[in-house]
Design a protein around this motif. Structure first.
Motif, mmCIF file in Angstrom:
data_model
loop_
_atom_site.group_PDB
_atom_site.id
_atom_site.type_symbol
_atom_site.label_atom_id
_atom_site.label_comp_id
_atom_site.label_asym_id
_atom_site.label_seq_id
_atom_site.Cartn_x
_atom_site.Cartn_y
_atom_site.Cartn_z
ATOM 1 N N ALA A 4 12.145 -8.152 8.119
ATOM 2 C CA ALA A 4 12.104 -7.918 6.674
ATOM 3 C C ALA A 4 10.685 -8.145 6.169
ATOM 4 O O ALA A 4 9.983 -9.049 6.638
ATOM 5 C CB ALA A 4 13.069 -8.853 5.950
ATOM 6 N N TYR A 5 10.291 -7.326 5.233
ATOM 7 C CA TYR A 5 8.997 -7.482 4.571
ATOM 8 C C TYR A 5 9.273 -7.798 3.100
ATOM 9 O O TYR A 5 10.046 -7.093 2.439
ATOM 10 C CB TYR A 5 8.162 -6.208 4.685
ATOM 11 C CG TYR A 5 6.813 -6.308 4.004
ATOM 12 C CD1 TYR A 5 5.714 -6.813 4.691
ATOM 13 C CD2 TYR A 5 6.649 -5.928 2.680
ATOM 14 C CE1 TYR A 5 4.476 -6.926 4.064
ATOM 15 C CE2 TYR A 5 5.423 -6.041 2.046
ATOM 16 C CZ TYR A 5 4.343 -6.538 2.750
ATOM 17 O OH TYR A 5 3.117 -6.655 2.126
ATOM 18 N N ARG A 91 0.450 -1.283 4.471
ATOM 19 C CA ARG A 91 -0.454 -0.690 5.456
ATOM 20 C C ARG A 91 -1.345 -1.744 6.111
ATOM 21 O O ARG A 91 -1.782 -1.561 7.240
ATOM 22 C CB ARG A 91 -1.274 0.417 4.787
ATOM 23 C CG ARG A 91 -0.426 1.639 4.420
ATOM 24 C CD ARG A 91 -1.279 2.811 4.005
ATOM 25 N NE ARG A 91 -1.855 2.658 2.690
ATOM 26 C CZ ARG A 91 -1.271 3.050 1.566
ATOM 27 N NH1 ARG A 91 -0.077 3.618 1.601
ATOM 28 N NH2 ARG A 91 -1.871 2.894 0.400
ATOM 29 N N ARG A 92 -1.592 -2.842 5.401
ATOM 30 C CA ARG A 92 -2.372 -3.937 5.990
ATOM 31 C C ARG A 92 -1.700 -4.511 7.237
ATOM 32 O O ARG A 92 -2.366 -4.978 8.158
ATOM 33 C CB ARG A 92 -2.541 -5.070 4.976
ATOM 34 C CG ARG A 92 -3.701 -4.955 4.043
ATOM 35 C CD ARG A 92 -3.688 -6.103 3.040
ATOM 36 N NE ARG A 92 -3.577 -7.418 3.655
ATOM 37 C CZ ARG A 92 -4.611 -8.204 3.969
ATOM 38 N NH1 ARG A 92 -5.839 -7.786 3.749
ATOM 39 N NH2 ARG A 92 -4.411 -9.407 4.493
ATOM 40 N N VAL A 93 -0.363 -4.523 7.232
ATOM 41 C CA VAL A 93 0.367 -5.157 8.336
ATOM 42 C C VAL A 93 1.074 -4.125 9.208
ATOM 43 O O VAL A 93 1.975 -4.470 9.971
ATOM 44 C CB VAL A 93 1.379 -6.195 7.800
ATOM 45 C CG1 VAL A 93 0.669 -7.334 7.094
ATOM 46 C CG2 VAL A 93 2.403 -5.548 6.870
ATOM 47 N N ALA A 94 0.661 -2.867 9.122
ATOM 48 C CA ALA A 94 1.354 -1.799 9.850
ATOM 49 C C ALA A 94 1.406 -2.065 11.349
ATOM 50 O O ALA A 94 2.379 -1.707 12.012
ATOM 51 C CB ALA A 94 0.678 -0.458 9.577
ATOM 52 N N SER A 95 0.392 -2.729 11.874
ATOM 53 C CA SER A 95 0.340 -2.949 13.328
ATOM 54 C C SER A 95 1.419 -3.909 13.808
ATOM 55 O O SER A 95 1.742 -3.919 15.002
ATOM 56 C CB SER A 95 -1.036 -3.483 13.737
ATOM 57 O OG SER A 95 -1.287 -4.747 13.140
ATOM 58 N N ARG A 168 8.382 2.862 9.647
ATOM 59 C CA ARG A 168 6.934 2.604 9.637
ATOM 60 C C ARG A 168 6.144 3.901 9.533
ATOM 61 O O ARG A 168 5.130 3.982 8.838
ATOM 62 C CB ARG A 168 6.536 1.849 10.910
ATOM 63 C CG ARG A 168 5.058 1.461 10.977
ATOM 64 C CD ARG A 168 4.773 0.705 12.254
ATOM 65 N NE ARG A 168 5.095 1.524 13.423
ATOM 66 C CZ ARG A 168 5.362 1.021 14.635
ATOM 67 N NH1 ARG A 168 5.370 -0.288 14.808
ATOM 68 N NH2 ARG A 168 5.638 1.821 15.646
ATOM 69 N N GLU A 169 6.613 4.956 10.204
ATOM 70 C CA GLU A 169 5.897 6.230 10.167
ATOM 71 C C GLU A 169 5.844 6.787 8.748
ATOM 72 O O GLU A 169 4.863 7.432 8.351
ATOM 73 C CB GLU A 169 6.560 7.244 11.097
ATOM 74 C CG GLU A 169 7.965 7.643 10.681
ATOM 75 C CD GLU A 169 8.637 8.563 11.687
ATOM 76 O OE1 GLU A 169 8.722 9.767 11.400
ATOM 77 O OE2 GLU A 169 9.061 8.081 12.743
#
Length: 221
Positions: A4-5, A91-95, A168-169
């Motif tokens: 969860a974010y 997007r900062r934590v996309a990885s 995520r995509e």
């Protein structure tokens, strides 16, 4: 892993004390974010990424009051200053985002299982929204962040409950979207709907805070 974010970076401009983060609002003697994280754990989440910015030190302390046994909590602290919108923060934590994850607004107490939301995410859908009062047709149109069309006139007033399953995509596809409403509207694929029986508890307003506190006192949280 069920991830969860939670964006908790903003200022609680509509709450009783606008100088205080919404997640730090007191509910039955403890901060709201503690209740929120405990609920996610009970609902089966394995990990929560919490985005912090405004008065983040107070929020770190508030998170520390959560009574957790297995939920892994990661914190992404953004520097104080100009507020960064949710799409940019994502997007900062996309990885480290899972290919499919759940997003829960920082002022919302979860009303449904993240596992159920993720299970409803089929290959054609950009995401899944939990909606109260949704009809049997699960194809939804979103404009400016609001549910306006569920292709069923009797249920056109469905309420967005502030919890979503996302890919995520799709977050990366919406790269140019900065504010949340444009972000929701930018997906080219359809949104699916998971119907839930009631609207969520939330601390985004004074009335919402009162309702959450009453629910906590009655043991409903």
């Amino acid at each position: 892993m069920i991830q969860a974010y939670i964006p908790h970076g903003g200022i609680g401009i509509r709450v009783a004390d606008p100088r205080w983060p919404k997640g730090a609002v007191e509910v039955a003697g403890r901060p709201f974010v503690a209740w929120q994280l405990e609920a996610l754990e009970k609902l089966g989440a394995d990990q929560a990424i919490v985005r912090l910015q405004y008065r983040w030190r107070e929020m770190i302390r508030a998170i520390g009051e959560a009574r957790l046994s297995r939920l892994d909590v990661l914190v992404d602290v953004l520097p104080d200053g100009n507020m960064i919108e949710v799409p940019t923060a994502l997007r900062r934590v996309a990885s480290i985002l899972e290919p499919e994850f759940v997003l829960l607004h920082g002022d919302v107490y979860p009303v449904c299982s993240p596992r159920m939301l993720l299970a409803a995410l089929d290959h054609d859908a950009a995401g899944v929204m939990a909606c109260a009062n949704a009809g049997p047709d699960n194809n939804v149109t979103v404009r400016f962040g609001r549910v306006i069309d569920i292709h069923n006139p009797e249920t056109a007033n469905a309420h967005d409950c502030g919890i979503y399953a996302l890919r995520r995509e799709c977050v990366m596809e919406a790269r140019r979207s900065e504010d949340w409403s444009t972000f929701l509207d930018s997906f080219r694929r359809r949104w699916a709907v998971l119907n839930v029986p009631s609207r969520p508890f939330e601390v985004g307003s004074r009335d919402g805070i009162q309702a959450v506190r009453a629910a906590a006192e009655c043991g409903e949280l």
